[in-house]
Motif scaffolding. Structure first.
Motif, mmCIF file in Angstrom:
data_model
loop_
_atom_site.group_PDB
_atom_site.id
_atom_site.type_symbol
_atom_site.label_atom_id
_atom_site.label_comp_id
_atom_site.label_asym_id
_atom_site.label_seq_id
_atom_site.Cartn_x
_atom_site.Cartn_y
_atom_site.Cartn_z
ATOM 1 N N GLU A 208 4.145 30.203 -25.209
ATOM 2 C CA GLU A 208 3.182 31.041 -24.506
ATOM 3 C C GLU A 208 3.949 32.051 -23.638
ATOM 4 O OE1 GLU A 208 0.822 28.612 -21.992
ATOM 5 O OE2 GLU A 208 -0.605 30.195 -21.534
ATOM 6 N N ASN A 209 3.395 33.214 -23.472
ATOM 7 C CA ASN A 209 3.946 34.255 -22.592
ATOM 8 C C ASN A 209 5.205 34.912 -23.136
ATOM 9 O OD1 ASN A 209 1.941 33.494 -20.791
ATOM 10 N ND2 ASN A 209 3.311 32.249 -19.546
ATOM 11 N N VAL B 134 3.754 38.738 -15.678
ATOM 12 C CA VAL B 134 3.359 37.644 -16.569
ATOM 13 C C VAL B 134 1.964 37.116 -16.216
ATOM 14 C CG1 VAL B 134 3.927 35.339 -17.431
ATOM 15 C CG2 VAL B 134 5.735 37.039 -17.133
ATOM 16 N N PRO B 135 1.707 36.744 -14.961
ATOM 17 C CA PRO B 135 0.332 36.324 -14.632
ATOM 18 C C PRO B 135 -0.679 37.462 -14.749
ATOM 19 C CG PRO B 135 1.739 36.287 -12.672
ATOM 20 C CD PRO B 135 2.634 36.523 -13.836
ATOM 21 N N ALA C 134 -1.768 37.472 -18.270
ATOM 22 C CA ALA C 134 -2.287 36.207 -18.809
ATOM 23 C C ALA C 134 -3.752 36.349 -19.228
ATOM 24 C CB ALA C 134 -2.128 35.096 -17.779
HETATM 25 C C1 LIG Z 1 2.226 31.597 -18.916
HETATM 26 O O1 LIG Z 1 1.841 32.368 -17.794
HETATM 27 C C2 LIG Z 1 0.801 31.801 -17.035
HETATM 28 C C3 LIG Z 1 0.469 32.781 -15.929
HETATM 29 O O2 LIG Z 1 1.571 33.013 -15.106
HETATM 30 C C4 LIG Z 1 1.236 30.445 -16.493
HETATM 31 O O3 LIG Z 1 0.145 29.844 -15.793
HETATM 32 C C5 LIG Z 1 1.661 29.545 -17.651
HETATM 33 O O4 LIG Z 1 2.167 28.334 -17.148
HETATM 34 C C6 LIG Z 1 2.738 30.244 -18.481
HETATM 35 N N1 LIG Z 1 3.067 29.415 -19.630
HETATM 36 C C7 LIG Z 1 4.312 29.021 -19.904
HETATM 37 C C8 LIG Z 1 4.488 28.166 -21.115
HETATM 38 O O5 LIG Z 1 5.248 29.330 -19.213
#
Ligand SMILES: *[C@@H]1O[C@H](CO)[C@@H](O)[C@H](O)[C@H]1NC(C)=O
Ligand SMILES: *[C@@H]1O[C@H](CO)[C@@H](O)[C@H](O)[C@H]1NC(C)=O
Ligand SMILES: *[C@@H]1O[C@H](CO)[C@@H](O)[C@H](O)[C@H]1NC(C)=O
Ligand SMILES: *[C@@H]1O[C@H](CO)[C@@H](O)[C@H](O)[C@H]1NC(C)=O
Length: 594
Positions: free
Chosen positions: A67-68, A302-303, A306
């Motif tokens: 993810e991300n 990143v957030p 999301a």
């Molecule tokens: C991806 O980004 C979101 C938002 O910052 C975060 O809550 C989530 O844990 C992240 N996922 C990973 C696998 O790092």
């Protein structure tokens, strides 16, 4: 070979190496879960054991991208640089790239009067584009300039000259003003002045952006360019259109009746740069790439991203720490004295797109098939397996042993891992030797290429291996109980895998007019200004026409209720179609509508 590049690396001097060592984490932290090639291992083992010595846990076919991860987005935006089509589709740019405009390149400036502009001004790469602004009311002035030396420029990708508040200007704002100021999206005069002021220290001659076509905001007409000609040209001859609801006055003249005709032609010249290699008059230095999709450079985004669809990604919401980091990085890449590794990243990304875009698209076509006749379905599945094998042919080792389906203890497709690994690392293995010579931007590119090819190879290896295990591959004949073979299920899984991979890659090369447009048509993606949130042509504000230096000067708030006025060409497309623009054929001849 390794010895050779090591010597080369050392000859660069210890400062260069120390700098690289220190910067290395910048491009890789935060993405630790997607493994880059293991450099330490390589140095100990030698490249052969690196490739063949399987660390099988790294090459699980079941594990997709985390993810991300943004490797796919960095890959796609880098492959799309300076191309109109992808940057019209995704308007909000995320890359800032230094480059040069070579000596001898022509640039065009359309204007209302016979006055050479002073201060920052706008120039087009194609004359059709600049003529839109030769608003002399019947006739206008067309200034042609030539670069006398390589002009040092900075390119903002995306639809970065579209005057909308939705994110096209974000990357420019953070450089010009230290923050995104969406309410100032029309304030282009200040933006360009402040960009030029910022760039002065680094000897930046101008900024490359894209609207209907590519343009350069030149900081100083006396620096690096010479006048080739300054011609008084006839552009239209009668029937000016008063802006609805606004009385025409000498200072607020009506518009040329053919403003839309010229706007269309600028779209048309822009379309010459739709696809790779894009507008090649701007030569980018990818070793100086700054990407806002770099998670280590701009973690605060990143957030922000999301849960958003890619259309809605933008830079607004970035933290001030990250802005400082971006500006520091930009200063560093523009003023860095050291050369890069010499790797041609632009070509490399294109080689990968070339190799897989067409194959994946063809597989999607083959899988778009249903039949109640099981023999027909089986035949189709075998055609599909043949295609998969063609993709894999370079990696299918003679030593491959296909276990019988019920071998205990191993994931059923684990036997295909060597092929996955070979496929995934083929473009980058040799580059590991050059890592010490790479700039941080190049390491980011390397990582993006690794992430992208890894996922392509993971999915396609899995699909191929399933076909082999199902006895569909003529190179690996297996005795199978035909009753147990569920071809429809295999086809369904393949279809889903292909679909998912293609949407993860999201390459704009797949976005086309279907069926293809006729000879009097052009494939078009709704774009500013024609389909933008505000009317076009714009209402002119009362001012001396001689002051009109660029498009932004022309764009003002439309009068109330003018949006539906007759005689004005702007297509009020539904908001959703504006947000997620889709291609359509429009006429290249009058009337231009679709
Ligand atoms: C991806 O980004 C979101 C938002 O910052 C975060 O809550 C989530 O844990 C992240 N996922 C990973 C696998 O790092
Ligand atoms: C511009 O387009 C209009 C129709 O929209 C047409 O009537 C006119 O002749 C065109 N003007 C020129 C100069 O081609
Ligand atoms: C699948 O085929 C149908 C009918 O030929 C076509 O309309 C559709 O666009 C195709 N879908 C894809 C994803 O190619
Ligand atoms: C290639 O593989 C086949 C099938 O396993 C085997 O019979 C043959 O000996 C192999 N060829 C070589 C040169 O190893």
């Amino acid at each position: 070979m390794r010895y050779h590049s090591l010597v080369a690396a050392l000859s660069l001097g210890s400062t260069a190496l120390a700098l690289h060592d220190q910067q290395f984490p910048v491009s890789t932290t935060g993405e630790a879960c997607v493994r880059p090639l293991n450099i330490a291992n390589l140095n100990n083992d030698g490249s052969h054991s690196f490739i063949l010595g399987l660390k099988s846990e790294q090459w699980r076919l079941e594990e997709g991208p985390i993810e991300n991860t943004t490797g796919n987005l960095i890959f796609d935006t880098v492959h799309s640089l300076l191309q109109r089509w992808p940057n019209t589709r995704y308007r909000n740019g995320h890359n800032i790239v230094p480059g040069v405009i070579p000596t001898g390149t022509l640039l065009y400036h359309g204007t209302v009067s016979h006055t050479i502009p002073s201060g920052p001004f706008w120039a087009a790469t194609d004359p059709e584009h600049s003529l839109v602004f030769a608003l002399g009311y019947g006739s206008g002035w067309q200034l042609t300039l030539a670069a006398m030396r390589p002009l040092k420029v900075l390119y903002f990708d995306g639809n970065s000259a579209a005057k909308v508040s939705e994110g096209t200007m974000d990357t420019q704002d953070i450089i010009a003003w230290g923050e995104v100021q969406p309410e100032r999206y029309r304030d282009d005069q200040s933006r360009i002045k402040d960009l030029c002021r910022w760039g002065q220290e680094f000897g930046i001659d101008g900024f490359v952006r894209m609207e209907m076509d590519f343009e350069v905001m030149l900081c100083d007409v006396t620096a690096g360019v010479e006048v080739v000609s300054f011609l008084h040209v006839r552009v239209s001859w009668k029937d000016r259109i008063p802006y609805p609801g606004v009385p025409s006055t000498p200072s607020n003249p009506a518009l040329d009746s053919d403003i839309w005709n010229r706007t269309f032609e600028s779209m048309h010249s822009g379309s010459w740069h739709n696809r790779y290699p894009g507008d090649s008059r701007i030569v980018l230095d990818l070793a100086g790439l700054v990407s806002l999709y770099d998670i280590a450079l701009a973690p605060s985004l990143v957030p922000v991203r999301a849960g958003l669809e890619r259309w809605d990604h933008r830079v607004l919401g970035i933290s001030s720490e990250d802005i400082s980091q971006v500006k520091r990085k930009l200063a560093e890449v523009i003023s860095r004295p050291d050369p890069s590794s010499g790797i041609d990243w632009k070509t490399l990304t294109h080689v990968i797109v070339d190799r897989y875009a067409d194959r994946l698209e063809f597989m999607q076509h083959l899988l778009n098939f249903t039949s109640s006749d099981s023999q027909e379905l089986l035949q189709r599945a075998m055609l599909m397996q043949n295609q998969l094998r063609v993709v894999f042919a370079p990696y299918i080792l003679n030593a491959t042993v296909v276990p019988s389906a019920d071998t205990p203890g191993l994931p059923p497709l684990q036997w295909a891992s060597p092929m996955f690994r070979l496929c995934a690392t083929t473009h980058t293995t040799a580059m590991i030797n050059h890592v010490p010579l790479m700039t941080p931007s190049e390491r980011l590119l390397l990582k993006a290429i690794e992430d992208t090819t890894r996922e392509i190879c993971r999915v396609t290896t899995k699909m191929w291996a399933v076909g082999v295990m199902s006895g569909l591959d003529v190179l690996f004949p297996l005795e199978l109980n035909e009753e147990e073979l569920d071809v429809a299920q295999i086809m369904n899984d393949w279809r889903q895998d292909t679909q998912k991979l293609m949407s993860w890659l999201d390459w704009s090369i797949w976005i086309k007019c279907r069926p293809a447009c006729g000879p009097e048509e052009m494939c078009y993606i709704p774009t500013w200004p024609i389909d933008g949130p505000e009317p076009w042509p714009p209402h002119q504000s009362p001012r001396d026409p001689a002051e009109v230096k660029n498009l932004a000067d022309l764009v003002e708030h439309p009068p109330e209720g003018s949006a539906s006025a007759d005689g004005f060409f702007f297509i009020r497309i539904p908001t959703e179609e504006w947000r997620k623009p889709q291609p359509k054929c429009i006429r290249r001849l009058l009337p231009y509508e679709s």
